[in-house]
Design a protein around this motif. Structure first.
Motif, PDB file in Angstrom:
ATOM      1  N   LEU A 142      -9.447  14.889  -8.818  1.00 35.48           N
ATOM      2  CA  LEU A 142      -9.024  13.789  -9.925  1.00 35.48           C
ATOM      3  C   LEU A 142      -7.877  13.094  -9.445  1.00 35.48           C
ATOM      4  O   LEU A 142      -6.825  13.532  -8.803  1.00 35.48           O
ATOM      5  N   PRO A 143      -7.646  11.813  -9.576  1.00 39.76           N
ATOM      6  CA  PRO A 143      -6.465  11.029  -9.093  1.00 39.76           C
ATOM      7  C   PRO A 143      -5.263  11.699  -9.855  1.00 39.76           C
ATOM      8  O   PRO A 143      -5.135  11.825 -11.274  1.00 39.76           O
ATOM      9  N   TYR A 144      -4.139  11.551  -9.204  1.00 43.26           N
ATOM     10  CA  TYR A 144      -2.748  11.595  -9.976  1.00 43.26           C
ATOM     11  C   TYR A 144      -2.608  10.290 -10.730  1.00 43.26           C
ATOM     12  O   TYR A 144      -2.811   9.301 -10.316  1.00 43.26           O
ATOM     13  N   THR A 145      -2.196  10.600 -12.061  1.00 46.73           N
ATOM     14  CA  THR A 145      -2.203   9.485 -12.895  1.00 46.73           C
ATOM     15  C   THR A 145      -1.074   8.346 -12.703  1.00 46.73           C
ATOM     16  O   THR A 145      -1.131   7.223 -12.706  1.00 46.73           O
ATOM     17  N   ASN A 146      -0.087   8.729 -12.111  1.00 47.37           N
ATOM     18  CA  ASN A 146       1.148   8.161 -11.743  1.00 47.37           C
ATOM     19  C   ASN A 146       0.775   7.207 -10.561  1.00 47.37           C
ATOM     20  O   ASN A 146       1.241   6.219 -10.268  1.00 47.37           O
ATOM     21  N   ARG A 147      -0.222   7.708  -9.587  1.00 45.50           N
ATOM     22  CA  ARG A 147      -0.696   7.039  -8.673  1.00 45.50           C
ATOM     23  C   ARG A 147      -1.458   5.751  -9.172  1.00 45.50           C
ATOM     24  O   ARG A 147      -1.256   4.765  -8.341  1.00 45.50           O
ATOM     25  N   ILE A 148      -2.109   5.816  -9.993  1.00 47.56           N
ATOM     26  CA  ILE A 148      -3.128   4.673 -10.460  1.00 47.56           C
ATOM     27  C   ILE A 148      -2.124   3.769 -11.308  1.00 47.56           C
ATOM     28  O   ILE A 148      -2.426   2.495 -10.997  1.00 47.56           O
ATOM     29  N   TRP A 149      -1.254   4.192 -11.911  1.00 46.54           N
ATOM     30  CA  TRP A 149      -0.683   3.348 -12.857  1.00 46.54           C
ATOM     31  C   TRP A 149       0.701   2.692 -12.155  1.00 46.54           C
ATOM     32  O   TRP A 149       1.139   1.570 -12.552  1.00 46.54           O
ATOM     33  N   TYR A 150       1.444   3.409 -11.094  1.00 42.80           N
ATOM     34  CA  TYR A 150       2.427   2.744 -10.577  1.00 42.80           C
ATOM     35  C   TYR A 150       2.262   2.356  -9.048  1.00 42.80           C
ATOM     36  O   TYR A 150       3.467   2.063  -8.827  1.00 42.80           O
ATOM     37  N   ASP A 151       1.207   2.827  -8.696  1.00 46.14           N
ATOM     38  CA  ASP A 151       0.930   2.399  -7.086  1.00 46.14           C
ATOM     39  C   ASP A 151       0.757   0.939  -6.948  1.00 46.14           C
ATOM     40  O   ASP A 151      -0.221   0.388  -7.755  1.00 46.14           O
ATOM     41  N   SER A 152       1.270   0.111  -6.058  1.00 54.28           N
ATOM     42  CA  SER A 152       0.809  -1.205  -5.800  1.00 54.28           C
ATOM     43  C   SER A 152       0.090  -1.276  -4.707  1.00 54.28           C
ATOM     44  O   SER A 152      -0.357  -0.402  -3.738  1.00 54.28           O
ATOM     45  N   TYR A 200      -0.320  13.175   2.904  1.00 51.44           N
ATOM     46  CA  TYR A 200      -1.671  12.490   1.945  1.00 51.44           C
ATOM     47  C   TYR A 200      -1.839  13.658   0.669  1.00 51.44           C
ATOM     48  O   TYR A 200      -2.116  12.982  -0.309  1.00 51.44           O
ATOM     49  N   LYS A 201      -1.929  14.723   1.042  1.00 50.43           N
ATOM     50  CA  LYS A 201      -2.240  15.977   0.077  1.00 50.43           C
ATOM     51  C   LYS A 201      -1.127  15.775  -1.098  1.00 50.43           C
ATOM     52  O   LYS A 201      -1.528  15.872  -2.180  1.00 50.43           O
ATOM     53  N   GLU A 202       0.079  15.465  -0.896  1.00 49.02           N
ATOM     54  CA  GLU A 202       1.407  15.348  -1.943  1.00 49.02           C
ATOM     55  C   GLU A 202       1.146  14.278  -2.706  1.00 49.02           C
ATOM     56  O   GLU A 202       1.734  14.413  -3.951  1.00 49.02           O
ATOM     57  N   ASN A 203       0.429  13.177  -2.313  1.00 52.27           N
ATOM     58  CA  ASN A 203       0.273  12.109  -3.015  1.00 52.27           C
ATOM     59  C   ASN A 203      -1.187  11.606  -3.511  1.00 52.27           C
ATOM     60  O   ASN A 203      -1.255  10.579  -4.167  1.00 52.27           O
ATOM     61  N   THR A 204      -2.083  12.685  -3.528  1.00 48.58           N
ATOM     62  CA  THR A 204      -3.614  12.313  -3.699  1.00 48.58           C
ATOM     63  C   THR A 204      -3.969  13.575  -4.385  1.00 48.58           C
ATOM     64  O   THR A 204      -4.008  14.620  -4.032  1.00 48.58           O
ATOM     65  N   GLY A 205      -4.657  13.582  -5.460  1.00 48.11           N
ATOM     66  CA  GLY A 205      -5.345  14.492  -6.075  1.00 48.11           C
ATOM     67  C   GLY A 205      -6.606  15.141  -5.490  1.00 48.11           C
ATOM     68  O   GLY A 205      -7.262  14.283  -4.844  1.00 48.11           O
ATOM     69  N   MET A 206      -6.748  16.548  -5.817  1.00 43.76           N
ATOM     70  CA  MET A 206      -7.922  16.980  -5.017  1.00 43.76           C
ATOM     71  C   MET A 206      -9.348  16.516  -5.631  1.00 43.76           C
ATOM     72  O   MET A 206     -10.117  15.809  -4.752  1.00 43.76           O
ATOM     73  N   THR A 251      -7.995   7.759   4.174  1.00 43.55           N
ATOM     74  CA  THR A 251      -7.261   7.509   2.994  1.00 43.55           C
ATOM     75  C   THR A 251      -7.433   6.095   2.508  1.00 43.55           C
ATOM     76  O   THR A 251      -6.596   5.598   1.511  1.00 43.55           O
ATOM     77  N   THR A 252      -8.673   5.531   2.413  1.00 37.91           N
ATOM     78  CA  THR A 252      -9.104   4.125   1.804  1.00 37.91           C
ATOM     79  C   THR A 252     -10.250   4.317   1.075  1.00 37.91           C
ATOM     80  O   THR A 252     -10.541   5.503   1.029  1.00 37.91           O
ATOM     81  N   GLY A 253     -10.486   3.509   0.186  1.00 36.00           N
ATOM     82  CA  GLY A 253     -11.666   3.507  -0.664  1.00 36.00           C
ATOM     83  C   GLY A 253     -11.371   4.657  -1.546  1.00 36.00           C
ATOM     84  O   GLY A 253     -10.190   4.712  -2.199  1.00 36.00           O
ATOM     85  N   PRO A 254     -12.273   5.456  -1.957  1.00 35.44           N
ATOM     86  CA  PRO A 254     -11.934   6.555  -3.011  1.00 35.44           C
ATOM     87  C   PRO A 254     -10.840   7.585  -2.651  1.00 35.44           C
ATOM     88  O   PRO A 254     -10.185   8.076  -3.447  1.00 35.44           O
ATOM     89  N   TYR A 255     -10.792   7.578  -1.341  1.00 33.37           N
ATOM     90  CA  TYR A 255      -9.801   8.540  -0.881  1.00 33.37           C
ATOM     91  C   TYR A 255      -8.519   8.100  -0.885  1.00 33.37           C
ATOM     92  O   TYR A 255      -7.572   8.891  -0.941  1.00 33.37           O
ATOM     93  N   LYS A 256      -8.103   6.986  -1.799  1.00 33.55           N
ATOM     94  CA  LYS A 256      -6.654   6.494  -1.967  1.00 33.55           C
ATOM     95  C   LYS A 256      -6.271   7.417  -3.078  1.00 33.55           C
ATOM     96  O   LYS A 256      -5.356   7.406  -3.049  1.00 33.55           O
ATOM     97  N   PHE A 257      -7.398   7.545  -3.772  1.00 35.44           N
ATOM     98  CA  PHE A 257      -7.038   8.140  -5.116  1.00 35.44           C
ATOM     99  C   PHE A 257      -7.333   9.802  -5.261  1.00 35.44           C
ATOM    100  O   PHE A 257      -6.673  10.608  -6.067  1.00 35.44           O
ATOM    101  N   ILE A 258      -8.682  10.120  -4.478  1.00 37.13           N
ATOM    102  CA  ILE A 258      -8.804  11.764  -4.460  1.00 37.13           C
ATOM    103  C   ILE A 258      -9.373  12.040  -3.058  1.00 37.13           C
ATOM    104  O   ILE A 258      -9.788  11.249  -2.304  1.00 37.13           O
ATOM    105  N   ARG A 259      -8.947  13.306  -2.875  1.00 44.28           N
ATOM    106  CA  ARG A 259      -9.255  13.849  -1.335  1.00 44.28           C
ATOM    107  C   ARG A 259     -10.545  14.174  -1.420  1.00 44.28           C
ATOM    108  O   ARG A 259     -11.120  14.366  -0.041  1.00 44.28           O
ATOM    109  N   ASN A 260     -11.419  14.315  -2.441  1.00 46.30           N
ATOM    110  CA  ASN A 260     -12.907  14.950  -2.256  1.00 46.30           C
ATOM    111  C   ASN A 260     -13.677  14.004  -3.172  1.00 46.30           C
ATOM    112  O   ASN A 260     -14.139  14.646  -4.005  1.00 46.30           O
TER     113      ASN A 260
END
Length: 189
Positions: free
Chosen positions: A179-189, A171-177, A106-115
Motif C-alpha cells: 500500500l502507498p505511504y499516505t504522506n507520499r501521495i498527499w505531500y509528494d510533488s 526506495y524502500k524507505e520511501n515506498t510502501g510494500m 521506480t516509475t508508474g505504480p512503483y512510485k507508490f508501492i514496491r509490489n
C-alpha cells in the motif's frame, strides 16, 4: 443479483486470464519454473475454485458490498495493467527466482508501492469476499497475503545483496510494500 454475479465472474475471470498471461509471457524465468511457484499455483487453483463456488452458490447478495467487490476487481485490473505497461521494457523475474535483479523500477505504480503485481493479485482475492458476501473468505486473503509477503521479502533480500542495495534501501524507505505511504501521495510533488 444475477447481473452482479455475472459481472463478478467476468471480472474475476479477466483477472485470472491477465495474471496467467503475465506468468507465461511477461515475467522472465532465468532458472525455469521455481518450486515455490508451483506451490503458489496450486493454492491459487484451490482459491479460484473456492471463490467461484462462493460467488455462484451465494443466494443472498448485498448490493453495496457487491458493487464494492466489482470496483475492487476493476482496481486490481487497472493496477495490474499499469504495472505491465511500466515493466514491459524491463521485465521482472517470476516470483521465487534465485537470480539477482539487474534494474530497479521506480516509475508508474512503483512510485507508490514496491509490489504492484502482488497488490493486484491480493485485491482480486479481496474482491471475492465482498462479491460473495462471505466474510469467512477473508481467510483466503490472509493466506495469500502471507505468501506474497514472504515472496516480497525474498525479492527484497535479493535487491539488498545486489549492486543496487544502496538505491533500493532509499526506495524502500520511501515506498510502501503493498500500500502507498499516505504522506507520499498527499505531500509528494
Amino acid at each position: 443479483m444475477l447481473v452482479l454475479k455475472s459481472c463478478a465472474l467476468i471480472l474475476f475471470t479477466t483477472c485470472l486470464i491477465s495474471f496467467t498471461w503475465a506468468g507465461v509471457a511477461l515475467f522472465t524465468r532465468p532458472s525455469g519454473t521455481p518450486n515455490g511457484l508451483r506451490i503458489l499455483f496450486f493454492l491459487w487453483t484451490l482459491l479460484i475454485v473456492l471463490q467461484v463456488s462462493m460467488i455462484v452458490l451465494t443466494e443472498e447478495s448485498n448490493l453495496i458490498l457487491g458493487l464494492m467487490g466489482l470496483s475492487i476487481y476493476i482496481s486490481s485490473l487497472v493496477l495490474f495493467w499499469w504495472a505491465v505497461k511500466t515493466t514491459k521494457e524491463k521485465p521482472l523475474s517470476i516470483c521465487y527466482s534465485d537470480d539477482l535483479p539487474n534494474h530497479i523500477i521506480t516509475t508508474g505504480p512503483y512510485k507508490f508501492i514496491r509490489n504492484p503485481f502482488y497488490t493486484s493479485y491480493l485485491l482480486s482475492v479481496l474482491a471475492g469476499v465482498f462479491v460473495s458476501n462471505q466474510l469467512w473468505l477473508i481467510l483466503t486473503v490472509v493466506v495469500m497475503f502471507v505468501l506474497y509477503y514472504q515472496v516480497a521479502r525474498q525479492e527484497e533480500a535479493k535487491f539488498l545483496t545486489s549492486s543496487f542495495a544502496a538505491d533500493y534501501k532509499v526506495y524502500k524507505e520511501n515506498t510502501g510494500m503493498f500500500l502507498p505511504y499516505t504522506n507520499r501521495i498527499w505531500y509528494d510533488s
